[in-house]
Write a protein that holds these residues in place. Structure first.
Motif, PDB file in Angstrom:
ATOM      1  N   TYR A 126      13.364  20.539  27.677  1.00  0.00           N
ATOM      2  CA  TYR A 126      13.499  19.305  26.885  1.00  0.00           C
ATOM      3  C   TYR A 126      14.882  19.262  26.218  1.00  0.00           C
ATOM      4  N   ASN A 179      23.542   9.637  18.678  1.00  0.00           N
ATOM      5  CA  ASN A 179      22.340   9.359  19.461  1.00  0.00           C
ATOM      6  C   ASN A 179      21.148  10.057  18.818  1.00  0.00           C
ATOM      7  N   ILE A 227      17.193  11.218  19.855  1.00  0.00           N
ATOM      8  CA  ILE A 227      16.133  11.312  20.864  1.00  0.00           C
ATOM      9  C   ILE A 227      14.842  11.668  20.146  1.00  0.00           C
ATOM     10  N   VAL A 270       8.221  18.708  13.122  1.00  0.00           N
ATOM     11  CA  VAL A 270       7.090  17.877  12.739  1.00  0.00           C
ATOM     12  C   VAL A 270       6.705  18.358  11.350  1.00  0.00           C
ATOM     13  N   VAL A 300      10.266  15.002   9.404  1.00  0.00           N
ATOM     14  CA  VAL A 300      10.198  14.459  10.766  1.00  0.00           C
ATOM     15  C   VAL A 300      11.186  13.308  10.976  1.00  0.00           C
ATOM     16  N   PHE A 301      11.533  12.611   9.873  1.00  0.00           N
ATOM     17  CA  PHE A 301      12.468  11.487   9.992  1.00  0.00           C
ATOM     18  C   PHE A 301      13.912  11.886   9.686  1.00  0.00           C
ATOM     19  N   TYR A 310      16.184  12.638  11.382  1.00  0.00           N
ATOM     20  CA  TYR A 310      17.186  12.051  12.289  1.00  0.00           C
ATOM     21  C   TYR A 310      17.716  10.715  11.789  1.00  0.00           C
ATOM     22  N   TYR A 311      17.013  10.105  10.851  1.00  0.00           N
ATOM     23  CA  TYR A 311      17.548   8.878  10.250  1.00  0.00           C
ATOM     24  C   TYR A 311      18.580   9.198   9.174  1.00  0.00           C
ATOM     25  N   MET A 363      20.883  13.737  17.017  1.00  0.00           N
ATOM     26  CA  MET A 363      19.649  14.363  16.524  1.00  0.00           C
ATOM     27  C   MET A 363      18.551  14.258  17.566  1.00  0.00           C
ATOM     28  N   ILE A 364      17.667  15.246  17.572  1.00  0.00           N
ATOM     29  CA  ILE A 364      16.520  15.205  18.481  1.00  0.00           C
ATOM     30  C   ILE A 364      15.274  15.690  17.761  1.00  0.00           C
ATOM     31  N   GLU A 365      14.174  15.042  18.086  1.00  0.00           N
ATOM     32  CA  GLU A 365      12.883  15.364  17.476  1.00  0.00           C
ATOM     33  C   GLU A 365      12.150  16.356  18.377  1.00  0.00           C
TER      34      GLU A 365
END
Ligand SMILES: Cc1ncc(C[n+]2csc(CCOP(=O)(O)OP(=O)(O)O)c2C)c(N)n1
Ligand code: SF4
Lengths: 368, 255
Positions: free
Chosen positions: A59, A200, A202, B51, B55-56, B58-59, B65-67
């Motif tokens: 991933y 970006n 994801i 998680v 979790v947010f 990336y904002y 950023m990746i979750e």
């Protein structure tokens, strides 16, 4: 070359630069080959601590824009389902090989096709699909694996090569052909560091129902497009057949021999072999229903693909099933007997119904 | 002439965070962002978020950023770092994420000496799901799934992550900090900077554990929460540097 090694070499020729795996029989030759070959082409092999970690490394590497692959066998693929759901949701490309062995549970290590549901119907949580191919020879496995990276990139979707222990372990001559690359747009969505552009993100988190449904609708439209563009199948002696055997992968090779045996006994049999399992070749199979008296799905399972055959045929013709499990491969003789049983039953029904459609088959073997 | 002396770090977006009042998640974000700015690596950085309450994130971080799925951030970070060795990769994880569901991933990333930096938020509870027991919940601590207080005879003992990971040869820099006072914030920032510098030098795995507050689920005021960290949590989880990079022989001989 051994099937597993041919797949590994084909992957490298298809542009694979990263491999994350965890050992499990009967696919160990793939990580072993990758650990040797990838460093030679400037790639990276890494043995993960588990299948869960391996698919999450996939991933990460896929998100970073790399061509990446992992391989495993049934129990290991179950562990990869979490990651596959996330990768599919984030629309990232990668290639996954499942050399199926018998299950459920720890099962055995002999060839099986009992992960068909898991491979083609989702496996992990949520509304998503993998693109799934079931090659029937070492050559076909190599061809499809090499192309799989371009397919994955083109549709931004994971592609699964669904083989079985026998395909992985058998030796056959193989020729590595140049890969036909699709026209691909640059991976502007990848997380590569935001130099000269906006960052970006994801993610597959969407708490707003309307927006999550939008993602589901977009994915559904993509799967429909895949269904229009990627259906692959093969037929054998089907032109004038009264009975169609449906089988995929290694099972189709045995079924092919059964077709010849049946023809020798006067039964007009033919073979329909799905190569793409998702998308399933439903439309061409439905066409076959207009011509044959019935279908016999043959699988190394208790009956999984047979459900897709039934859906394709939609009751127009009877669909029967013959399968063995636990790592036992049905023989051509067994398939022939199953077919003969169908013909006998139909003849009996025709006679009782005063139908002239009965057909005979010779009781002594001879050529047709 | 106007001189700007204080502002938002470039590595943070202008999005207001959703964290509860008195939660130190926000302070930790700011520390990480300031370090990214000071090292000038924002455009090379990829953050992996967990998680959990973050979790947010990336904002909030102004970089790629990746979750990750719950617990898998170290594996995802590994995939990114292996594919992009020149990038700066950090994961940001809670204690449920890192010390429970993702224990295998963090232990093995550390054991591999994976060249990433991990920001670990230990608030002794599962915040996002409403205050259940975490692997870091203190003995006797009440949570929604240990309503009578954590009973170690049944629920076992908390995991001291820094102590555990610092036994691994692959771990390079391991420190535990808190944000309960300006002095502690300054120390915490130095630790995060060290973690990123270790990565930039190719030194391997680094982790900074923050003893962090969760006034909402602890049922305390923000001030009480900080006091509880200083008194109760810090007693069980002592602050300090648990592992620092080995100084190369030559340098240590004083030249
Ligand atoms: C596989 C999986 N299991 C469980 C959850 C539910 N879940 C969301 S957040 C969380 C715990 C988060 O706690 P922690 O990591 O301590 O972070 P915090 O919220 O306290 O910052 C859990 C169990 C999930 N999303 N995925
Ligand atoms: S629930 Fe706790 S950890 Fe989560 S944002 Fe609120 S105070 Fe912070």
């Amino acid at each position: 070359m051994k099937g597993n090694e041919a797949i590994a070499e084909a992957a490298i020729r298809g542009g694979c630069k990263f491999f994350f795996g965890y050992p499990i029989t009967p696919q160990n030759e793939i990580p072993e080959y990758m650990s040797r070959r990838l460093p030679e082409v400037g790639g990276v092999y890494l043995q993960a601590e588990s299948e869960v970690a391996a698919i999450n490394m996939v991933y990460g590497a896929a998100a970073a824009g790399a061509r990446v692959m992992t391989s495993s066998s049934s129990p290991g693929i179950s562990l990869k389902q979490e990651g596959l759901s996330y990768i599919a949701a984030c629309e990232l490309p990668c290639v996954v090989v499942n050399m199926m062995r018998g299950g459920p549970g720890l099962g055995g290590i002999q060839p099986s096709q009992s992960d068909y549901f898991q491979a083609t119907k989702g496996g992990g949580h949520g509304d998503y699909r993998l693109i799934v191919f079931g090659p029937a020879s070492v050559q076909e496995a190599a061809d499809i694996t090499a192309e799989a990276f371009s397919i994955a990139d083109y549709y931004r979707n994971p592609v699964m090569i669904l083989g079985d222990g026998a395909l992985g372990q058998m030796m056959e001559p193989v020729e590595f052909r140049p890969v036909e690359e699709r026209e691909l747009s640059p991976k502007t969505w990848a997380v590569t560091g935001s130099r000269g552009r906006r960052p970006n993100i994801i993610t597959s988190l969407e708490l707003e129902p309307a927006l999550l449904e939008k993602l589901n609708l977009r994915l559904a439209a993509k799967y429909e497009k895949i269904g229009r563009e990627l259906v692959r199948f093969d037929t054998y002696r089907l032109e004038d057949a009264h009975w169609a055997i449906v089988a995929y992968g290694m099972m189709a090779r045995v079924a092919r021999a059964a077709v010849d045996k049946a023809r020798a006994r006067g039964i007009k049999a033919g073979l329909f072999r799905p190569i793409s399992l998702f998308p399933f070749p439903s439309t061409p199979l439905a066409k076959v229903a207009e011509q044959v008296r019935g279908f016999l799905a043959v699988e190394m399972s208790m009956g999984q693909m047979v459900e897709d055959v039934k859906l394709a045929v939609l009751g127009r013709r009877p669909v029967h099933f013959y399968g063995r499990a636990g790592g036992i491969v049905p023989t051509a003789q067994e398939i022939l007997q199953a077919l003969e049983g169908l013909v006998r039953d139909r003849n009996k029904a025709s006679r009782e119904g005063g139908d002239a459609g009965a057909e005979g088959f010779r009781t002594t073997g001879s050529s047709n | 002439m106007v001189r700007k002396v204080f502002g938002r770090p470039e590595a943070l977006t202008e999005t207001p965070t959703h964290y509860c009042p008195g939660c130190t998640h926000g302070i930790v974000h700011r520390i990480v962002a300031e370090v990214i700015d000071e090292l000038g690596v924002r455009e090379r950085t990829v953050g992996v978020v967990p998680v959990g309450c973050a979790v947010f994130a990336y904002y909030y971080f102004n970089c790629d950023m990746i979750e990750a799925s719950h617990g898998r951030a170290p594996a995802v970070a590994t995939g990114i770092k292996r594919a992009l060795p020149d990038s700066v990769v950090f994961s940001y994880q809670g204690d449920g994420d890192l010390a429970s569901i993702g224990t295998a991933e963090i232990v093995h990333a550390a054991a591999r000496g994976e060249n990433i930096s991990v920001i670990f938020i230990n608030n002794a509870i599962y915040g996002m799901t409403g205050g259940q027991m975490a692997p870091t919940t203190l003995p006797g601590q009440k949570t929604t799934t240990s309503p009578a207080g954590r009973d170690t005879s049944r629920a076992g003992y908390p995991i001291r992550v820094c102590e555990m990971l610092s036994t691994l040869d692959g771990a390079s820099y391991i420190a535990r900090v808190s944000c309960t006072s300006p002095a502690n914030v300054a120390r915490a920032k130095r630790a995060v900077r060290e973690a990123f510098e270790v990565q930039l030098a190719g030194g391997g795995f680094s982790l900074v554990e923050f003893l962090s507050s969760c006034p909402t689920n602890w049922g305390m005021t923000p001030i009480e929460a900080l006091r509880w960290i200083d008194k109760e949590m810090s007693a069980y989880y002592p602050l300090g540097e648990y592992k620092v990079p080995k100084v190369p022989e030559e340098a240590s001989q004083g030249g």
